[in-house]
Structure formats: structure tokens, C-alpha cells
Design a protein around this motif. Structure first.
Motif: not given
Length: 473
Positions: A360-369
């Protein structure tokens, strides 16, 4: 600081309003794109499904991917009509397939009707993707062009958030009815947007073009006269002959612009954004996060919207090149991490409960980027890089290739995940983003704050100190 912002908005608010009204349709298409995330689980339960039987995995993949296939129709409609009816009427025309899609989805009792609804949504989305960025680029001043262009993605993300937030807590029909009602509001929005000054000059409507410029700039007729004369010069220079497909490779700059924008538009899809957004709930459950899929999708939607609000503030400050190479590098790293986590969890069966937060953390960062760079920048460049004569044609080609790449990947992502593991699918996405990083860091020119003529001069000339005359095509 706030006084400067207040003064800025006091002068520019009409441009922000026109860009917002034109971009509102992307909220509606964002809902239609995010619609599959809460709806596909509902279709697995006959009591909450309009279908007489549970769809198979292949049928669900078609439900998701047909919207992207429908997106291919958008450029085929907009490119021939752009010179005949103008940007405003094409944007208004996108209401027809948009509303028809919601109507069909609301009354469907079989998969075939649902398939047609998804194609209609895709057609509307493709029309908006091919037209709205160009519309915004033609009404905006150079200094705020990037910020206004980012509105398009902001509204898309608001639409996704609405689908994610409403879908898990209502029925299939409740979510579909909400989308239809919101789409009805787009009809008056499109009625009140002005035609672009450039198109009015192209049609010889000089008085109307001057009045539109005065309204958008919030200034007098004398103050917009220089800009109006500049538009006349561009039209006279570029439209000595009607646009032809061969104009796209008539100059080195056009070829470079087309190659750059087609690649970045395809990268937008090959980064996996539609896969993640269409199958968000399913993916969150597959990668092993300990958060409920519905809560996870809502968090993702909020992250998208918040980041989209930041994008207009940074895209004209940091520049297109910096945003593209940094965000594509970040996507490569975090998609790789998700793949490693899924490999450990699903293949090697390691106990990963102590790092269950990682996907979930990686997907959140993915969405931000993605929302900061890889998502908005390609469409900003489409509006900036091409001469006015070839802009609509080039935008249509870029949009077509974007949707083609998106259809292939959304259609076969599940098959790859089922045959070779979800980790393999994420690693393929990471490789695509890695190629995007190399391309953006080495070959992408910076267009921040430049006029259309300055961008053309840069693309046509490697020696930046040498003065180059505009190229007649």
C-alpha cells in the motif's frame, strides 16, 4: 504571498474557470474508469449484479479493457472535425457517448449491453483526451499554461475518488446513477466555455476573437491587440495550405515532437496506471496488504486528488523534463519493490506480515509520482510542442497510441499475472518505467515558460545560439 496570489487570481480567474469547466468532463470519465474497481466484485454476487450469471475472468477483463478500446474512437472523431467545428463543439459533443454509456450501464441486463456502455465511455474519454489539453493550451497564457493543463488530470482523479468512495457503500445501480447525474451537469458546463481565440482567428472571426481574448485576459481591446496580431501571423504562416498528414514529418522539429509525445503518451499507459485504477481492489487483496481493499482504494483516491492539487503549483516551477525523469525513476523503484514483495508472499510463501504495509505504501508513492509527472506532462507537451497547423492531428495520433497501449495492457495484465505471477506483471511495468526514465533524462527537451515559436525553434535547431527563421510548411 497571499496578496500576490489574490491579485493573480483576480486577473487570471476567467482562464482558470474556462479550464475548469472544460476539464469537468474528465471527472465524469474518471468515474467511468474507476467504476470497475468497486463494480467487478459486485458482479461476482448475483444479488448485487444486473447480470443473470457471474462473469468469467476473461469477461471481466473485457469489461475493463473495452473502455480503453473505445478510447481509440475519440481521435478518429476529433481529428477530422477539429478544423470544421472547433474545439468547443467537439468538447460539447463528447457528452453524447458519455451520457449514452451511463444510460446503457444503468439498464443493462446482459454483458453485451455492458460492453457497449464501456465502449461509449471510452469514446467520450478519447474525445476529451484528444481535445481538452489542446483547448486549454490555446486559451492559456504562456506563464500559466502548464498549471491550467494540469486541471485535466486533477478532475480525472476526483472522478476516480468518487467512484472509489461511493462504490463500496452503495449498489451497482446507485453508483451508476450517481455517475449519470454528474455527467448531466457537464452539459451546461460545456455550453458556457468560449471557443479558443486561435480557432476564431483561423475562421476569420477577428472581432469575436478579440472579445474572447479580452474576457479571458481581463483586460482592454488595446492590451490584447499584440496577442491577436500574433495569432493572425501564426495562422497566415501555418495555413497557407490545408493541413496534411505529411506535415507531421515536414520538419525535423515535427518529427522529434511526434516521437517524444507518442512515446510519453504510451509510457503513461505502460506504467500500468489503468491496470492499477481499474483493478485497484483486486490488486490490493492479491499483493497481501492487511488493509481492506475498499479502504485502500479510498486512500489511493484521496492521495491522487491531493497530489493533483499540488501539480499545477509545481509543473511550471520545476519544469517538464525534471518532473518526467524523476517520477519515472521513482515508479521504476516502487513497482520493483511491489514485485519483490509479491514474489516473497505468493511464490516463496515467506511470512511478510511484519511488512504488510509495504504494498500500500508503494502504491501510494506510485500515485503521487504518477500524478506529479508521468500522468500530466505528456498532455502538456502535446499542447506545447506542435505547430498549430499539426497540433490537432498530432494530438489525435498521440491519444490513439496511448489508448492502444492501454487496451493491450489492461486486457492481458490478468493473463500475465495468472500465468507467470503478479510479481512478473509488476516487473514488466517497472521495466517500461525504467525505459521512460532513460528517455526523459537524455532526450526530452525543456519547454517550461517558452512560447510556441521558441519551442519550435528549439526542436528544429540543435545549435541553440543560432538564429533560425520559422519554417513554412
Amino acid at each position: 504571498m497571499f496578496d500576490n496570489l489574490k491579485e493573480h487570481l483576480k486577473i487570471k480567474w476567467r482562464q482558470y474557470l474556462a479550464a475548469s469547466l472544460a476539464s469537468y468532463g474528465s471527472l465524469c470519465t474518471g468515474m467511468s474508469m474507476g467504476w470497475t474497481s468497486p463494480v467487478l466484485p459486485q458482479l461476482q454476487r448475483l444479488e448485487s449484479s444486473p447480470l443473470p450469471q457471474v462473469p468469467t475472468l476473461q469477461q471481466e477483463s473485457w469489461v475493463a479493457s473495452l473502455l480503453v478500446l473505445g478510447g481509440l474512437l475519440g481521435p478518429l472523431i476529433t481529428v477530422p472535425l477539429s478544423r470544421l467545428v472547433g474545439r468547443r463543439w467537439i468538447i460539447m459533443g463528447s457528452n453524447i457517448p458519455l451520457l449514452l454509456g451511463w444510460l446503457l450501464a444503468g439498464v443493462t441486463t446482459n454483458l453485451e449491453t455492458l460492453y457497449v456502455a464501456r465502449v461509449m465511455w471510452g469514446c467520450a474519454t478519447g474525445m476529451m483526451f484528444a481535445t481538452v489539453p489542446i483547448y486549454i493550451g490555446e486559451i492559456a497564457e504562456d506563464k500559466i499554461r502548464g498549471a491550467l493543463s494540469a486541471f485535466f488530470l486533477l478532475f480525472i482523479n476526483v472522478g476516480f475518488l468518487l467512484a472509489y468512495a461511493i462504490g463500496p457503500f452503495t449498489s451497482y445501480w446507485g453508483l451508476t446513477a450517481t455517475g449519470g447525474i454528474l455527467s448531466l451537469l457537464y452539459v451546461p458546463c460545456t455550453w458556457y466555455i468560449p471557443e479558443t481565440p486561435f480557432y476564431l482567428v483561423y475562421k476569420g472571426k477577428m472581432e469575436e476573437a478579440s472579445a474572447t481574448l479580452q474576457s479571458l485576459r481581463g483586460t482592454s481591446k488595446e492590451a490584447v491587440q499584440a496577442e491577436l496580431e500574433g495569432l493572425q501571423t501564426v495562422v497566415t504562416r501555418e495555413y497557407k495550405e490545408p493541413p496534411k498528414i505529411k506535415d507531421l514529418w515536414a520538419t525535423r522539429g515535427n518529427v522529434k515532437a511526434l516521437g517524444i509525445c507518442v512515446f510519453l503518451a504510451m509510457l503513461l499507459q505502460l506504467s500500468g496506471i489503468d491496470v492499477l485504477l481499474f483493478y485497484m481492489e483486486e490488486l490490493l487483496s492479491k499483493v497481501g496488504t492487511n488493509l481492506s481493499p475498499s479502504d485502500g482504494t479510498i486512500i489511493m483516491g484521496v492521495v491522487q486528488v491531493v497530489t493533483s492539487c499540488i501539480t499545477p503549483l509545481v509543473v511550471d516551477r520545476l519544469g517538464r523534463k525534471l518532473l518526467m525523469w524523476t517520477t519515472s525513476l521513482g515508479l521504476t523503484i516502487f513497482l520493483t519493490l511491489i514485485g519483490v514483495y509479491a514474489l516473497m508472499d505468493s511464490y516463496y510463501k515467506y511470512d511478510v506480515t511484519h511488512i504488510a504495509f509495504l504494498p500500500l505504501l508503494c502504491l501510494i508513492v506510485y500515485m503521487i509520482l504518477f500524478t506529479l509527472g508521468v500522468g500530466p506532462v505528456p498532455w502538456i507537451l502535446v499542447a506545447e510542442m506542435f505547430p498549430v497547423k499539426t497540433k490537432c492531428l498530432a494530438g489525435g495520433i498521440c491519444s490513439f497510441m496511448c489508448w492502444l497501449a492501454g487496451f493491450v495492457w489492461t486486457r492481458f495484465f490478468r493473463d500475465v499475472a495468472a500465468s507467470y505471477g503478479i510479481y512478473t506483471a509488476f516487473w514488466i511495468l517497472a521495466v517500461c518505467c525504467g525505459i521512460g526514465f532513460i528517455f526523459s533524462a537524455t532526450l526530452l527537451p525543456e519547454t517550461k515558460g517558452k512560447t510556441f515559436d521558441e519551442i519550435q525553434e528549439m526542436l528544429n535547431n540543435n545549435n541553440k545560439t543560432k538564429e533560425v527563421k520559422p519554417v513554412d510548411v
